[in-house]
Scaffold this active site. Structure first.
Site, PDB file in Angstrom:
ATOM      1  N   ASN A 172       1.310  -1.710   0.076  1.00 21.59           N
ATOM      2  CA  ASN A 172       0.121   0.191  -0.037  1.00 21.59           C
ATOM      3  C   ASN A 172       0.878   1.420   0.399  1.00 21.59           C
ATOM      4  OD1 ASN A 172       0.232   0.508   2.760  1.00 21.59           O
ATOM      5  ND2 ASN A 172      -0.320  -0.746   3.179  1.00 21.59           N
ATOM      6  N   LYS A 216     -14.607  -0.950  14.565  1.00 22.67           N
ATOM      7  CA  LYS A 216     -13.280  -1.003  14.810  1.00 22.67           C
ATOM      8  C   LYS A 216     -12.874  -1.382  15.541  1.00 22.67           C
ATOM      9  CE  LYS A 216      -9.214  -1.459  12.634  1.00 22.67           C
ATOM     10  NZ  LYS A 216      -7.765  -0.709  11.828  1.00 22.67           N
TER      11      LYS A 216
END
Ligand SMILES: Cc1cc2nc3c(=O)[nH]c(=O)nc-3n(C[C@H](O)[C@H](O)[C@H](O)COP(=O)(O)O)c2cc1C
Length: 437
Positions: free
Chosen positions: A244, A372
């Site tokens: 990434n 999360k």
């Protein structure tokens, strides 16, 4: 400390940074110091003794030097000196000094000198972080009159990045001039420090300022934090990978703010462009699995853990052993989930430890961050949303907010990565204080 008129013995051991000792010698001379040189045999493979003899205008003390003509050099040289510098100081020399071996000019001088001794280690990061070197350095720090300089992180001669660099010659000179070495006035014998009052590592180039890490009034004094940093690379074959765009800038800002708060900082870092400040110990990894292992191994040694790395969620099920050939037909990569480092570290968390995660979201920020946070069980999540132009990956600013359990999600705000780091460090300081009770 005024170097003018000081007598400095410069010990040189066999590291690649030996060439920097030429510059150091010249800098010391420019300050008015007299310099003599002792070299190990290995050091002479890196720089010829003739160079140092010419620069110092004095014969170099060598193992196979003119022993008959100067039989007591191992005593005369150290006795002459107001300060003994060993630059660069190899892992091998550190071991010898710590264990009292004296079979070459540099270790002989170390053993027989009574003046302050200042060592500047320089080596590959893995060597520097090895338990033997760290233990030997600890032993040396406990010796009277012995100082070990920091070996900052950065690009090393071997091409790797991490701690173990030689402190720059100019910084070594600044350190000596900073005044924390008990140098005797020129040519007077140095006063040994009293027993039990052995000087501790000044571990920073600027001796006149207390290192933040050593300042007991700072919140991080005596505390250790582990930060994950950078991105991960998940191998497809020996030359290709999935990754990434994380630059590692946030982790670097975090490390700096933690250091400034007095913490010992360890980093487990995947590939990244940004460089860590000296003072942080950096362990390099590549894949998410490697990062998982490195974090879990170190978890029990820290009070706080901040997951800043952009870890790939998935990796190819199989990494091909050979480069995949271009057959111009469709290729399907099967991906499997990577270990969840945040969740596993929360599961292994010990009482009093603080764990902070990161959530990067591009939509439904609050909802996703809260989900999360709850799933992971972390103490806080730094929500960052790289949606604005010129922010996020590779930039210095980002939209962020710190999300904690059982409280409203504060509004996202645009701020620098240093400000974001300050929000995290403040939170960690508060949590650690609360748990201390
Ligand atoms: C090219 C090369 C570079 C080296 N660089 C270092 C170094 O930077 N630090 C270190 O501790 N050892 C380094 N070594 C290993 C030392 O030279 C080796 O441990 C040697 O025995 C040290 O001897 P000494 O006691 O004279 O320092 C290097 C070896 C080679 C061949």
């Amino acid at each position: 400390m005024d170097l003018n008129g000081k007598k400095i013995l410069l010990g040189i051991t066999g590291g690649i940074a030996a060439y920097k000792s030429c510059e150091l010698l010249r800098l010391l001379q420019k300050k008015g110091a007299q310099v003599r040189v002792a070299m190990t045999e290995e050091a002479t493979r890196f720089v010829a003794p003739l160079t140092f003899a010419s620069l110092s205008k004095c014969p170099v003390y060598l193992k196979d030097g003119a022993v008959e003509a100067r039989p007591f050099q191992h005593i005369d040289f150290p006795r002459w000196a107001d300060l003994y510098l060993v630059v660069p100081c190899t892992a091998n020399a550190i071991g010898k000094f710590a264990y009292g071996l004296a079979d070459d000019p540099v270790s002989l001088c170390f053993m027989s000198c009574t003046c302050p001794r200042l060592l500047a280690p320089a080596m590959n990061v893995a060597m520097y972080n090895s338990p033997a070197v760290q233990r030997n350095l600890e032993t040396l720090r406990s010796f009277e009159n012995t100082y070990v300089l920091e070996s900052p992180a950065g690009e090393l001669a071997c091409g790797e990045v991490g701690s173990g660099r030689l402190l720059e010659p100019a910084d070594i000179v600044s350190f000596i001039e900073g005044g924390s070495l008990p140098l005797a006035s020129a040519s007077a014998p140095a006063t040994p420090s009293p027993r039990g009052a052995a000087p501790k590592t000044p571990a920073a180039p600027l001796a006149s300022e207390a290192l933040p890490e050593q300042d007991p009034s700072l919140p991080g004094h005596g505390r250790r934090v582990l930060i994950t940093a950078g991105r991960t690379e998940e191998a497809i074959d020996p030359v290709r990978y999935i990754s990434n765009r994380s630059s590692g800038k946030t982790a670097v800002a975090l490390a700096s703010v933690f250091l400034a708060n007095g913490y010992s900082v360890e980093v487990v870092a995947g590939p990244m462009e940004a460089e860590f400040p000296g003072g942080a110990t950096v362990h390099r990894v590549r894949s998410a699995c490697d990062m998982h292992q490195a974090v879990m191994e170190r978890l029990s040694q820290v009070q706080a853990l901040v997951h800043c790395a952009a870890v790939a969620d998935y990796r190819p099920k199989v990494a091909a052993a050979e480069k995949i050939k271009d057959s111009r037909s469709q290729l399907v990569l099967e991906l499997v989930p990577n270990p969840n480092i945040l969740r596993d570290s929360v599961a292994a968390k010990m009482p009093g430890q603080v764990v902070v995660g990161f959530a990067l979201e591009t939509d439904h920020f609050e909802k996703h961050a809260l989900e999360k946070l709850e799933k992971s069980g972390a103490d806080a999540l730094l929500l960052n949303a790289p949606v604005a132009k010129d922010s996020g990956f590779g930039f210095d600013c980002v939209n962020y907010t710190l999300v904690t359990p059982n409280s409203q999600v504060p509004e996202l705000r645009m701020g620098s990565k240093v400000e974001l780091s300050e929000a995290i460090v403040d939170f960690v300081n508060r949590k650690l204080e609360e748990s201390r009770g």
